[in-house]
Design a protein around this motif. Structure first.
Motif, PDB file in Angstrom:
ATOM      1  N   THR A  52      54.976  57.136 166.215  1.00 30.14           N
ATOM      2  CA  THR A  52      55.287  57.638 167.405  1.00 30.14           C
ATOM      3  C   THR A  52      56.059  56.825 168.421  1.00 30.14           C
ATOM      4  O   THR A  52      55.790  55.792 168.739  1.00 30.14           O
ATOM      5  CB  THR A  52      54.043  58.154 168.010  1.00 30.14           C
ATOM      6  N   ASN A  53      57.112  57.299 169.003  1.00 27.11           N
ATOM      7  CA  ASN A  53      57.958  56.626 170.227  1.00 27.11           C
ATOM      8  C   ASN A  53      58.501  55.578 169.620  1.00 27.11           C
ATOM      9  O   ASN A  53      58.948  54.421 170.420  1.00 27.11           O
ATOM     10  CB  ASN A  53      57.008  56.444 171.425  1.00 27.11           C
ATOM     11  N   HIS A  54      58.908  55.271 168.243  1.00 29.16           N
ATOM     12  CA  HIS A  54      59.653  54.273 167.774  1.00 29.16           C
ATOM     13  C   HIS A  54      60.611  54.523 166.599  1.00 29.16           C
ATOM     14  O   HIS A  54      60.415  55.503 166.234  1.00 29.16           O
ATOM     15  CB  HIS A  54      58.531  53.213 167.045  1.00 29.16           C
ATOM     16  N   LEU A  55      61.436  53.680 166.454  1.00 27.90           N
ATOM     17  CA  LEU A  55      62.323  54.196 165.254  1.00 27.90           C
ATOM     18  C   LEU A  55      61.818  53.542 164.019  1.00 27.90           C
ATOM     19  O   LEU A  55      60.696  52.908 163.989  1.00 27.90           O
ATOM     20  CB  LEU A  55      63.803  53.119 165.593  1.00 27.90           C
ATOM     21  N   PRO A  56      62.199  54.443 162.867  1.00 30.88           N
ATOM     22  CA  PRO A  56      61.829  54.018 161.464  1.00 30.88           C
ATOM     23  C   PRO A  56      61.791  52.542 161.474  1.00 30.88           C
ATOM     24  O   PRO A  56      63.073  51.698 161.670  1.00 30.88           O
ATOM     25  CB  PRO A  56      62.684  54.916 160.693  1.00 30.88           C
ATOM     26  N   ILE A  57      60.978  51.769 160.557  1.00 31.26           N
ATOM     27  CA  ILE A  57      60.947  50.665 160.062  1.00 31.26           C
ATOM     28  C   ILE A  57      60.907  50.685 158.440  1.00 31.26           C
ATOM     29  O   ILE A  57      60.218  51.437 157.969  1.00 31.26           O
ATOM     30  CB  ILE A  57      59.912  49.936 160.494  1.00 31.26           C
ATOM     31  N   TYR A  58      62.074  49.963 157.743  1.00 26.70           N
ATOM     32  CA  TYR A  58      61.912  50.189 156.228  1.00 26.70           C
ATOM     33  C   TYR A  58      61.163  49.030 155.664  1.00 26.70           C
ATOM     34  O   TYR A  58      61.643  47.640 156.255  1.00 26.70           O
ATOM     35  CB  TYR A  58      63.176  50.280 155.833  1.00 26.70           C
ATOM     36  N   TYR A  59      60.461  48.906 154.728  1.00 28.33           N
ATOM     37  CA  TYR A  59      59.903  47.901 153.939  1.00 28.33           C
ATOM     38  C   TYR A  59      60.540  47.889 152.490  1.00 28.33           C
ATOM     39  O   TYR A  59      60.281  48.985 151.957  1.00 28.33           O
ATOM     40  CB  TYR A  59      58.486  48.043 154.000  1.00 28.33           C
ATOM     41  N   PHE A  60      61.056  46.773 152.197  1.00 28.46           N
ATOM     42  CA  PHE A  60      61.710  46.524 150.804  1.00 28.46           C
ATOM     43  C   PHE A  60      60.818  46.060 149.904  1.00 28.46           C
ATOM     44  O   PHE A  60      60.101  45.053 150.133  1.00 28.46           O
ATOM     45  CB  PHE A  60      63.061  45.870 151.003  1.00 28.46           C
ATOM     46  N   PRO A  61      60.603  46.560 148.649  1.00 27.87           N
ATOM     47  CA  PRO A  61      59.951  45.509 147.558  1.00 27.87           C
ATOM     48  C   PRO A  61      60.729  44.136 147.535  1.00 27.87           C
ATOM     49  O   PRO A  61      62.120  44.388 147.605  1.00 27.87           O
ATOM     50  CB  PRO A  61      60.253  46.475 146.532  1.00 27.87           C
ATOM     51  N   ARG A  62      60.067  43.148 147.131  1.00 28.67           N
ATOM     52  CA  ARG A  62      60.819  41.968 147.028  1.00 28.67           C
ATOM     53  C   ARG A  62      62.039  41.969 146.113  1.00 28.67           C
ATOM     54  O   ARG A  62      62.992  41.305 146.250  1.00 28.67           O
ATOM     55  CB  ARG A  62      59.594  41.108 146.720  1.00 28.67           C
ATOM     56  N   ALA A  63      61.749  42.817 144.934  1.00 29.17           N
ATOM     57  CA  ALA A  63      62.653  42.455 143.918  1.00 29.17           C
ATOM     58  C   ALA A  63      64.010  43.331 144.490  1.00 29.17           C
ATOM     59  O   ALA A  63      65.113  42.995 143.812  1.00 29.17           O
ATOM     60  CB  ALA A  63      62.498  43.625 142.742  1.00 29.17           C
TER      61      ALA A  63
END
Length: 78
Positions: A52-63
């Motif tokens: 809530t109230n933040h931009l999306p954050i993306y988490y990538f797999p290390r591969a």
């Protein structure tokens, strides 16, 4: 059940902000990160954190990350 594993209910702060949410979900599309003309991350398996109230954050797999572009530091997070 021992005291450390006992369910405690919502995270601290949520009773005061019942509309506040933090959700983690699979990203439904391909996500790429380009810096200086080079793609350093590319994945169709990234996770998206929606808070809530933040931009999306993306988490990538290390591969999916070009680790050769990253530099280890002494900084840490949680």
């Amino acid at each position: 059940m021992d005291e450390q594993r006992k369910p405690m209910g919502p995270a601290p702060g949520f009773p005061q902000s019942p509309g506040y949410r933090v959700d983690m979900e699979p990203c439904p599309k391909r996500i790429r990160v380009k810096i200086g003309g080079e793609f350093i991350a590319d994945s169709t398996n990234a996770l998206c954190m929606l808070e809530t109230n933040h931009l999306p954050i993306y988490y990538f797999p290390r591969a999916g990350v070009r680790m050769d572009f990253l530099v280890r530091t002494e900084h840490t997070s949680f």
